[in-house]
Scaffold this active site. Sequence first.
Site, short mmCIF file in Angstrom:
data_model
loop_
_atom_site.label_atom_id
_atom_site.label_comp_id
_atom_site.label_asym_id
_atom_site.label_seq_id
_atom_site.Cartn_x
_atom_site.Cartn_y
_atom_site.Cartn_z
CB SER A 176 11.00 -22.70 8.59
OG SER A 176 11.70 -22.96 9.79
CG HIS A 204 9.99 -22.60 4.14
ND1 HIS A 204 8.73 -23.06 4.47
CD2 HIS A 204 10.86 -23.22 4.97
CE1 HIS A 204 8.84 -23.92 5.47
NE2 HIS A 204 10.11 -24.03 5.79
CE LYS A 235 8.81 -26.93 4.37
NZ LYS A 235 9.41 -28.28 4.41
#
Length: 429
Positions: A176, A204, A235
Amino acid sequence: MIEIEARLHELRALGLQLRTRLVSGPQGPHVLLDGKPVLLLCSNNYLGLADHPQVREAAGEAATRWGVGAGGSRLVSGTMTIHRRLEERLAAFTGRDSALLFGSGYLANAGTIAALARPGDVVFSDELNHASTIDGCRLSGAEVFVYDHCDIEHLEWGIGQAAGRGALIATDSVFSLDGDVAPLAQIVELAQQYRLRSLVDEAHGIGALGPGGRGVLAEAGLEDQVDVIVGTLGKALGSYGAFVACDEQMARYLINAARTLHFSTALPPPAVAGALAALDLLEAGPKRVKKLAANAAALRTELECEGFDLSGSRTQIMPLVVGDADLAVRICEAALARGVFVQAVRPPAVPPMSSRLRLALMATHREEELRAAARTLGDAAREAGRQPPSARSAPVVEAAALPQPAEPGRPPPVGVFDFEAPETVRHAA
């Protein structure tokens, strides 16, 4: 007892005191930050779906139909039909038999790791894993072998030292704060060779990488080769919450063993409906994933022209490591004064002297504004006292452009340690 004011003074003196900034309006490429319009380059809203009209509408309709809150934990009264619907869709999306919703990525990692390891076991964890994985290791009570970042030889050495007590290998897929990608094929091979379970955090990766945005594991053809895939809804999918994708037996076990599932209220229906709508958009339009990659390539090229070292990132996350915490803050403020918001990341989120600006971009950014932002960051760095050599005026960019640790974006190798206790698997110096 902690002396609160003294501790705050110390943090201020070290340049480590944190504060919140107020964003007005929805998450998008441009926001009002503390009342000032800025280009937002530190949001994880990778596909720009958090403010998509279809996602908003779905969340609003869910609030009308199911209410705003779930009212209880998953094991009491909190599991609603809309939760099951999203779990089925996520299982299909990741190519697994089952998926289980958690309240957040932090709760998913902490609860799952603590359920899969116990005192006397050994968990093998990459040194740059997310804090939620670190805390899951702590909660498990297991010993922890922290292997050097993406170092397969060190990982295998540690497995050998554990003498058959290994329980789990845990790694991020995309790290990250560095934006680099784990060597997943080799990790999976080791897990299978030594009969260890594997957990890959695709927070991610889901929505940002791989075919149709299905993540790094799908990109490598490994989605069915790991025991647990952890994904987030907050996200690229623009909502809130997280999930674990796995086989049916593992899902049944986690329902019985994951304390963070037992003792947290279930996800609110509007968040679940928003994630469902975002998943619809992702599956119907994978071009968003391609646009994100194109934007990342454009920004990366321009940052390199400004002399920044991106430390091996090939993703939508790009670290500009500057070392000193105060310098990172000064560059952040200088860029903000020019209308570009890139957050400074300092210890304890990163090791000492590896403070950085963490860039995260969206598919909804325009390439021309990203190129202009890179030039702005170069100007801001120079104004703050850092002089990254520019490829525009010098054909050779020196490796030492920005003061960093021995390897950019990571601390010197520290070997093996438990996060808190002195007892651990030992590493010969």
